[in-house]
Design an enzyme around this catalytic site. Sequence first.
Site, PDB file in Angstrom:
ATOM      1  N   PHE A 135       0.698  -1.204   0.004  1.00 11.11           N
ATOM      2  CA  PHE A 135      -0.091   0.114   0.067  1.00 11.11           C
ATOM      3  C   PHE A 135       0.866   1.200   0.271  1.00 11.11           C
ATOM      4  O   PHE A 135       1.576   1.375   0.854  1.00 11.11           O
ATOM      5  CB  PHE A 135      -1.123   0.004   1.209  1.00 11.11           C
ATOM      6  CG  PHE A 135      -1.805   1.148   1.131  1.00 11.11           C
ATOM      7  CD1 PHE A 135      -3.087   1.265   0.383  1.00 11.11           C
ATOM      8  CD2 PHE A 135      -1.416   2.401   1.874  1.00 11.11           C
ATOM      9  CE1 PHE A 135      -3.875   2.350   0.285  1.00 11.11           C
ATOM     10  CE2 PHE A 135      -2.306   3.660   1.769  1.00 11.11           C
ATOM     11  CZ  PHE A 135      -3.550   3.483   1.046  1.00 11.11           C
ATOM     12  N   ASP A 222       9.435   2.532   1.624  1.00  6.31           N
ATOM     13  CA  ASP A 222       8.094   3.289   2.339  1.00  6.31           C
ATOM     14  C   ASP A 222       8.114   3.026   3.839  1.00  6.31           C
ATOM     15  O   ASP A 222       7.775   1.932   4.091  1.00  6.31           O
ATOM     16  CB  ASP A 222       7.089   2.879   1.412  1.00  6.31           C
ATOM     17  CG  ASP A 222       5.969   3.539   1.727  1.00  6.31           C
ATOM     18  OD1 ASP A 222       5.583   4.178   2.914  1.00  6.31           O
ATOM     19  OD2 ASP A 222       4.774   3.387   1.058  1.00  6.31           O
ATOM     20  N   LYS A 251       3.011   9.720   8.216  1.00  8.82           N
ATOM     21  CA  LYS A 251       2.082   9.253   9.609  1.00  8.82           C
ATOM     22  C   LYS A 251       2.747   9.976  10.941  1.00  8.82           C
ATOM     23  O   LYS A 251       2.280  11.004  11.236  1.00  8.82           O
ATOM     24  CB  LYS A 251       1.908   7.744   9.903  1.00  8.82           C
ATOM     25  CG  LYS A 251       0.824   7.334   8.385  1.00  8.82           C
ATOM     26  CD  LYS A 251       0.250   6.007   8.558  1.00  8.82           C
ATOM     27  CE  LYS A 251      -0.711   5.751   7.692  1.00  8.82           C
ATOM     28  NZ  LYS A 251      -0.365   5.251   6.523  1.00  8.82           N
TER      29      LYS A 251
HETATM   30  C1  LIG Z   1      -0.790   5.363   5.107  1.00  2.00           C
HETATM   31  C2  LIG Z   1       0.220   5.118   4.037  1.00  2.00           C
HETATM   32  C3  LIG Z   1       0.529   5.697   2.937  1.00  2.00           C
HETATM   33  C4  LIG Z   1      -0.482   7.005   2.500  1.00  2.00           C
HETATM   34  O1  LIG Z   1      -0.152   7.926   3.458  1.00  2.00           O
HETATM   35  P1  LIG Z   1      -1.447   9.064   3.213  1.00  2.00           P
HETATM   36  O2  LIG Z   1      -0.831   9.909   4.486  1.00  2.00           O
HETATM   37  O3  LIG Z   1      -2.698   8.515   3.596  1.00  2.00           O
HETATM   38  O4  LIG Z   1      -1.447   9.681   1.820  1.00  2.00           O
HETATM   39  C5  LIG Z   1       1.572   5.414   2.238  1.00  2.00           C
HETATM   40  N1  LIG Z   1       2.537   4.197   2.608  1.00  2.00           N
HETATM   41  C6  LIG Z   1       1.983   3.598   3.700  1.00  2.00           C
HETATM   42  C7  LIG Z   1       2.996   2.470   4.048  1.00  2.00           C
HETATM   43  C8  LIG Z   1       1.157   3.918   4.496  1.00  2.00           C
HETATM   44  O5  LIG Z   1       0.750   3.088   5.719  1.00  2.00           O
END
Ligand SMILES: *Cc1c(COP(=O)(O)O)cnc(C)c1O
Length: 402
Positions: A135, A222, A251
């Site tokens: 994701f 990521d 986050k």
């Molecule tokens: C939540 C998340 C995203 C997206 O972040 P947003 O601030 O909602 O755009 C991308 N990568 C990972 C691993 C995430 O957990």
Amino acid sequence: MSATAQPTSPHVMNTYGRLPIALSHGQGCRVWDTTGKAYLDGLGGIAVNTLGHNHPELVPALQDQLTKLIHSSNYYHVPGQEQLAAKLTEISGLTNAFFCCTGLEANEAALKLARKFGHDKGIERPEIVVYEAAFHGRSIATLSATGNPKVQAGFGPLVEGFIRVPLNDIEALKKATEGNPNVVAVFFETIQGEGGINPMRWEYLKQVRQLCDERDWLMMIDEVQCGMGRTGKWFAHQWAGIKPDVMPLAKGLGSGVPIGAVVAGPKAAHIFGPGNHGTTFGGNPLAMRAGVETIRIMEEQNLLENAATVGAHLKAALERELGDLPGVKEVRGQGLMIGIELDRPCGVILNRACDAGLLLSVTADKVIRLVPPLILSIAEADEIVAILAPIVKNFLSEPAAQ
Ligand SMILES: *Cc1c(COP(=O)(O)O)cnc(C)c1O
């Protein structure tokens, strides 16, 4: 209260299946809803509220910043960007940072870096390796990189230039990229969050690092969810003793204030020049102050160690209570990023936990996810288990069809 989906709001777009409560305020790892009911926060706003709620040092610092400057513009130098970039490069061993406001924006910046890295080498159609169940966000490019058909459905045509591979399989990665001169980067989460708390093995991370070095690819990790201390190190990949070339963050970085960053090492730090990338809000003084103070307080209060210790305690307690039940496939994760995988869809556990005063989430249909604030205490961890274990046991004793 019966926790079923709320009726659609007349004015807010209907994009979430929301629980029928609204939170009003919080203190530490507790929050209260507008009716006065208290909850233990096992979700932290989805791995966002690093320092919990109403933190006695963070809040006054943000209040101070509000009276000075909320936003200026990237037309000017922003001293907070210098400070936060210095700190992020120190704790990551990388060299330069770009600031934005969300996780998907940080990932977009990473994808643009990878493409320009290719173009600068004369590769006109660069391709990026991504993973099953990944994701990366919900913009058109990041949903294309995401490995979940539900996130992509209805939004084609997808962005091209992605090659998808399974996790933890170095031979599959080699095979998928064999003889392809257009590959420029490998892009993944150290521990997949939305995909169901799926860790990359440390050995695999080392193998990918080596392959990226041999083939001159960018290793892009990521760490939007698993980073910022959640696993007990600043960044989850540090457990494997490797360094990425590009690392998107968001986050937990601002403890609740919207913030994103992409941190890069020498191979990627100078790909962008003036005019290549930008954002109006990114790197604003309020968000930078939130990031600087979050890291300062984490260091002062040893929150990496707390995440490791309390996380290990919580995982062991969950394993003890639930690990042997038929129906529980695995309790896994690292630090305060824990998933309990069941053998069946279990979305209703979110509602039942909420009724019982515990906030959590269910992801990938079958995985109960706990990503609480990093200030969680041992006593609070025990309380999570005391609330959650009977709910899971009852759920698993019901007839399987639901
Ligand atoms: C939540 C998340 C995203 C997206 O972040 P947003 O601030 O909602 O755009 C991308 N990568 C990972 C691993 C995430 O957990």
